[in-house]
Design a protein around this motif. Structure first.
Motif, PDB file in Angstrom:
ATOM      1  N   LYS A 162      -6.210  -3.600  18.491  1.00 50.56           N
ATOM      2  CA  LYS A 162      -4.884  -3.498  19.142  1.00 50.56           C
ATOM      3  C   LYS A 162      -5.004  -3.240  20.638  1.00 50.56           C
ATOM      4  CE  LYS A 162      -3.694  -1.206  14.815  1.00 50.56           C
ATOM      5  NZ  LYS A 162      -4.673  -0.210  14.434  1.00 50.56           N
ATOM      6  N   SER A 250       3.001  -3.964  16.527  1.00 48.73           N
ATOM      7  CA  SER A 250       2.966  -2.716  15.772  1.00 48.73           C
ATOM      8  C   SER A 250       4.049  -1.787  16.289  1.00 48.73           C
ATOM      9  CB  SER A 250       1.580  -2.070  15.937  1.00 48.73           C
ATOM     10  OG  SER A 250       1.567  -0.781  15.398  1.00 48.73           O
ATOM     11  N   GLN A 272       2.639  -4.159  11.963  1.00 50.36           N
ATOM     12  CA  GLN A 272       2.059  -2.938  11.386  1.00 50.36           C
ATOM     13  C   GLN A 272       2.976  -1.760  11.728  1.00 50.36           C
ATOM     14  OE1 GLN A 272      -1.884  -0.328  12.195  1.00 50.36           O
ATOM     15  NE2 GLN A 272      -2.334  -2.417  11.592  1.00 50.36           N
ATOM     16  N   ALA A 299      -0.459   4.840   7.117  1.00 48.77           N
ATOM     17  CA  ALA A 299      -0.178   6.183   6.579  1.00 48.77           C
ATOM     18  C   ALA A 299       0.394   6.108   5.167  1.00 48.77           C
ATOM     19  CB  ALA A 299       0.749   6.965   7.503  1.00 48.77           C
ATOM     20  N   THR A 300      -0.043   5.113   4.395  1.00 47.88           N
ATOM     21  CA  THR A 300       0.528   4.942   3.045  1.00 47.88           C
ATOM     22  C   THR A 300       0.146   6.093   2.103  1.00 47.88           C
ATOM     23  OG1 THR A 300      -1.331   3.494   2.527  1.00 47.88           O
ATOM     24  CG2 THR A 300       0.756   2.415   3.093  1.00 47.88           C
ATOM     25  N   GLY A 302       0.217   9.129   3.177  1.00 48.06           N
ATOM     26  CA  GLY A 302       0.920  10.290   3.733  1.00 48.06           C
ATOM     27  C   GLY A 302       0.156  10.929   4.875  1.00 48.06           C
ATOM     28  N   ALA A 305      -4.643  13.348   7.699  1.00 46.82           N
ATOM     29  CA  ALA A 305      -5.301  13.695   8.977  1.00 46.82           C
ATOM     30  C   ALA A 305      -4.278  14.190   9.990  1.00 46.82           C
ATOM     31  CB  ALA A 305      -6.032  12.474   9.527  1.00 46.82           C
ATOM     32  N   PRO A 348      -5.613   2.273   4.089  1.00 47.97           N
ATOM     33  CA  PRO A 348      -5.884   3.704   3.936  1.00 47.97           C
ATOM     34  C   PRO A 348      -7.149   4.105   4.692  1.00 47.97           C
ATOM     35  CG  PRO A 348      -6.435   2.507   1.928  1.00 47.97           C
ATOM     36  CD  PRO A 348      -5.713   1.544   2.817  1.00 47.97           C
ATOM     37  N   THR A 351     -13.226   8.527   5.633  1.00 43.78           N
ATOM     38  CA  THR A 351     -14.648   8.429   5.964  1.00 43.78           C
ATOM     39  C   THR A 351     -15.460   9.118   4.870  1.00 43.78           C
ATOM     40  OG1 THR A 351     -14.294  10.329   7.422  1.00 43.78           O
ATOM     41  CG2 THR A 351     -14.493   8.181   8.484  1.00 43.78           C
ATOM     42  N   ASN A 352     -14.787   9.431   3.767  1.00 41.40           N
ATOM     43  CA  ASN A 352     -15.468  10.048   2.631  1.00 41.40           C
ATOM     44  C   ASN A 352     -15.783   8.920   1.640  1.00 41.40           C
ATOM     45  OD1 ASN A 352     -15.510  10.945  -0.117  1.00 41.40           O
ATOM     46  ND2 ASN A 352     -14.721  12.930   0.531  1.00 41.40           N
ATOM     47  N   TYR A 385       4.705   9.863  12.254  1.00 45.58           N
ATOM     48  CA  TYR A 385       4.290   9.494  13.614  1.00 45.58           C
ATOM     49  C   TYR A 385       5.494   9.474  14.551  1.00 45.58           C
ATOM     50  CZ  TYR A 385      -0.406   8.447  12.015  1.00 45.58           C
ATOM     51  OH  TYR A 385      -1.673   8.558  11.515  1.00 45.58           O
TER      52      TYR A 385
END
Ligand SMILES: NC(=O)c1ccc[n+]([C@@H]2O[C@H](COP(=O)([O-])OP(=O)(O)OC[C@H]3O[C@@H](n4cnc5c(N)ncnc54)[C@H](OP(=O)(O)O)[C@@H]3O)[C@@H](O)[C@H]2O)c1
Length: 403
Positions: A162, A250, A272, A299-300, A302, A305, A348, A351-352, A385
């Motif tokens: 972007k 976006s 987006q 942010a689907t 929720g 972060a 979604p 980083t886990n 946001y």
């Protein structure tokens, strides 16, 4: 309702319905591991942005995968151009024309060509790797080209990035797009989005990088002269030049998208915006559908972060979501496939590695009408946001503030 793995954009390219979100993923080691894990699991869509400051990390991982011949992109661009010009589904022989590399320049007609320096010598790239080119060429030529220029194969990656708000000036689009391509180590991106509809003044951060600036009173330094149509014209130009396959927006409102639609030669193919069970902006989804624009929801889950600085709706612990998860023997995050079932592409972020896997395993069950009705009941116009409250104080006074 079963869902397809990909949706077709209005220009025929296909976009995978799940991508890996990467906002706030700046720790190099964990993001590297997450992107490798995602690609191994079959994710073929990565969402990033110049403003996320992580394109270089993603670029390094992609390069490894390209070098190993596990993903396609670079050679493919020229092969597909030739196929389109020849009006063929395939050619019988594809040759590497010369064994050295010259730097691709863009001619006055927008076509790629070799460039020459003032002294008449050619701009060359000495990093030619013939074996790597050969491997990609083999992958591209043997895969399914039967549906012409828009066919994808299973190993093709879809990268979205972007233009940052401080790049929302027509003369700056090329600089930021090329910066992104360089960081991502790509010849082109699959989707280039105008990240936000308003312009922020470009400041320089302590590391020399462009960034947002704030005035002494804490309000954001903004530029009210935003001309979305003029920026869009630049987007069209770079799509024609092959620096991005598709272009989109976006966090625009309908009026802003309509303005682009009325004045464009290439229609936006993607929008987006924030979408989750607590913010089901179905009027925007219908509007985009009516205009043949694919919607990507962010942010689907929720946006856990964002809880470090904002109020979030706590969807993963919501009793309705948890109950539906128990009924299907899935997790709460997987129930939030709800957005995909409503026709959106989702990105979604995790980083886990366990969660990266969990978030991808949503194609083996379906939410029934009762589930969808119960989830529809969670809509409460809860926007996480809030640009004015959490990011850019004073931005609500910008003429292009979207809400
Ligand atoms: N266009 C825009 O302006 C814009 C704005 C915002 C976001 N985006 C894009 O959309 C992406 C997604 O939005 P988002 O990151 O705000 O929110 P999100 O995807 O709804 O949520 C991400 C958060 O949920 C956690 N999480 C992920 N999977 C989980 C699971 N299975 N179980 C429990 N927790 C889980 C993540 O933590 P871990 O990493 O620790 O798992 C992270 O804290 C962004 O990353 C970015 O690419 C775009």
């Amino acid at each position: 309702m079963s869902v397809e793995m990909e949706v077709e954009l209005n220009n025929g390219y296909k976009m995978p319905v799940i991508g890996l979100g990467t906002w706030m993923a700046t720790d190099e080691d964990s993001l590297t591991a997450a992107v490798h894990e995602a690609l191994k699991l079959g994710y073929r869509h990565i969402d990033t942005a110049s403003a996320y400051d992580n394109e270089h990390v993603i670029g390094k991982v992609l390069k490894e995968w390209f070098d190993e011949g596990k993903l396609t992109q670079k050679v493919e661009k020229f092969l597909r151009r030739s196929l389109e010009a020849l009006q063929l589904d395939y050619v019988d022989m594809y040759l590497i024309h010369v064994p050295f590399t010259v730097v691709e320049h863009v001619g006055p007609n927008g076509q790629p060509f070799a460039g020459f320096k003032e002294d008449g010598t050619v701009y060359m790239d000495e990093s030619t790797d013939l074996v790597a080119i050969w491997k990609i060429q083999r992958v591209v030529t043997i895969t399914n080209m039967s549906s012409g220029k828009c066919s994808r194969n299973g190993d093709e990656i879809f990268v979205t990035t972007k233009l940052p708000g401080y790049g929302n000036v027509p003369e700056k689009v090329e600089k930021f797009l090329r910066r992104s391509l360089e960081a991502l180590q790509l010849d082109y991106v699959d989707m280039y989005l105008i990240h936000v509809p308003f312009t922020l003044v470009e400041h320089v951060g302590p590391n020399g990088q462009p960034c947002v600036g704030f005035k002494e009173d804490g309000t954001v330094d903004m530029d009210e002269s935003t001309d979305l149509v003029a920026i869009w014209k630049e987007f069209e130009k770079f799509q024609r030049q092959g620096l991005t396959r598709s272009i989109g927006v976006s966090d625009f409102n309908m009026n802003q998208i309509e303005r682009i639609l009325k004045n464009c030669e290439i229609r936006p193919s993607n929008h987006q915006f924030e979408y989750h069970a607590a913010l089901q902006v179905d009027d925007m989804v219908s509007f985009c559908k009516d205009n043949d624009i694919v919607c990507t929801g962010y942010a689907t889950l929720g946006s856990g972060a964002a809880s470090s600085f904002a109020e979030v709706p706590g969807l993963l612990n919501n009793s309705t979501v948890v109950e539906i998860a128990e009924k299907h023997k899935k997790t709460a995050a997987q129930v939030l496939r709800h957005s995909v079932q409503k026709g959106l592409v989702v990105i979604p972020k995790s980083t886990n590695p366990e969660r990266v896997k969990e978030n991808f395993e949503i194609f083996d069950f379906e939410l029934d009408d009762e589930d969808m009705d119960a989830l529809a009941g969670l809509d409460c116009n809860f926007r996480i946001y809030d640009f004015e409250q959490y990011f850019f104080k004073g931005i609500k006074n910008h003429p292009e503030y979207p809400y």
